[in-house]
Write an enzyme that holds these catalytic residues in place. Structure first.
Site, PDB file in Angstrom:
ATOM      1  N   TYR A 150       0.954  -1.045   0.013  1.00  0.00           N
ATOM      2  CA  TYR A 150       0.126  -0.062   0.202  1.00  0.00           C
ATOM      3  C   TYR A 150       0.914   1.193   0.106  1.00  0.00           C
ATOM      4  CZ  TYR A 150      -3.714   3.242   1.285  1.00  0.00           C
ATOM      5  OH  TYR A 150      -4.458   4.394   1.239  1.00  0.00           O
ATOM      6  N   TYR A 207      -3.288   4.390   9.480  1.00  0.00           N
ATOM      7  CA  TYR A 207      -2.569   3.096   8.896  1.00  0.00           C
ATOM      8  C   TYR A 207      -1.648   2.562   9.832  1.00  0.00           C
ATOM      9  CZ  TYR A 207      -1.944   0.001   5.158  1.00  0.00           C
ATOM     10  OH  TYR A 207      -1.724  -1.245   4.448  1.00  0.00           O
TER      11      TYR A 207
END
EC number: 1.3.1.9
Length: 288
Positions: free
Chosen positions: A150, A160
């Site tokens: 990602y 995140y």
């Protein structure tokens, strides 16, 4: 539509939990393209998920294995080669988990035991897969290994958390092992940096729905779906990409090359004079 891109090839797919999983879509597409494959997940994931149903659908076997355990990986590769009748041509590593995210620990207040688990499951397991395969000489020449990453490996994204560190390590492993495996046996290793995608793991990221909307507004082509990612994986497994290795390849509708889009700017302007909906407590946004 099938193009027979993987006719006669054998593979192992890690991480197909349920129909929302990218790995699930990849397994289905690989089968459509003529490949035979085995599926693998942890024993508890197999009990809680639907991996066995997918194995039945694809007329194959699901082999329980903890990708952080080298003994399990040895058994997985040995059984897979026996079931499939030869060495492996492609592998998908679609594994990721963060106890810090699950426990809502802020990045500035990580539990380091949790961090060890995050890195082991989400990144170091990739090294263990590659090292085990190499020692067993389990991958055919010109084979292909892909791991899902990602863009948070390169940029900071709120919520995140330590998964960003794991993805950065994952991509580094792909480069370092890609050189070794490429020079020795012409095996190529790449990562795909996928758009935010609605999966069981993705939904665990704080503010995921907002992230999904933001990426959609920012990306000229919109977010890449799980099916889009599956198609991309198939091309990397095929002989059409024999000289592509050690790359982090973005499958994100152009998001990674954008600064600001008009659609995202217009949405931002609409909210300039509105109070945040996340709650009144100032501490909630101390580090946003």
């Amino acid at each position: 539509m099938s193009y027979n891109l993987l006719q006669g090839k054998r593979g192992i797919i890690f991480g197909a939990l349920n129909p929302d999983s990218i790995a699930w879509k990849v397994a289905e597409r690989a089968h459509e393209e003529g490949a035979t494959l085995t599926l693998s997940n942890t024993a508890i994931a197999m009990r809680m998920g639907e991996t066995q149903q997918l194995a039945k659908k694809l007329n194959t076997e699901a082999i329980p294995a903890d990708a952080t355990n080298v003994d399990d990986l040895n058994q997985l590769f040995t059984q897979s080669m026996d079931i499939l009748g030869g060495k492996i041509d492609f592998i998908l590593h679609s594994i990721g988990m963060s106890p810090n995210v699950r426990k809502d620990r802020h990045y500035s207040d990580l539990n380091y035991s949790y961090l060890d688990k995050t890195l082991d499951v989400s990144a170091i397991s990739f090294h263990k897969v590659l090292q085990t395969a190499r020692k067993l000489d389990a991958i055919n020449e010109w084979g292909s290994v892909v791991a899902l990453s990602y863009v948070a490996a390169q940029r900071s994204f709120f919520g995140y958390n330590d998964m960003a560190d794991a993805k950065a390590l994952l991509e580094s492993i792909a480069r370092s092992f890609g050189y070794i495996y490429g020079r020795e046996r012409n095996v190529r290793i790449n990562t795909i940096s996928q758009s935010p995608t609605k999966t069981t793991a993705g939904n665990g990221v704080k503010g995921f729905d907002r992230l999904l909307d933001f990426a959609e507004r920012m990306s000229p082509l919109g977010n890449a779906t799980a099916d889009d990612c599956a198609d991309y994986c198939i091309t990397l497994f095929s002989d059409l990409t024999k000289r592509v290795t050690m790359q982090n390849l973005f499958n994100d509708g152009g998001f990674s090359s954008m600064g600001m889009s008009l659609r995202a700017l217009q949405q931002y302007e609409k909210g300039l004079h509105e109070d945040c909906e996340c709650g009144p407590a100032a501490d909630e946004h101390l580090y946003d």
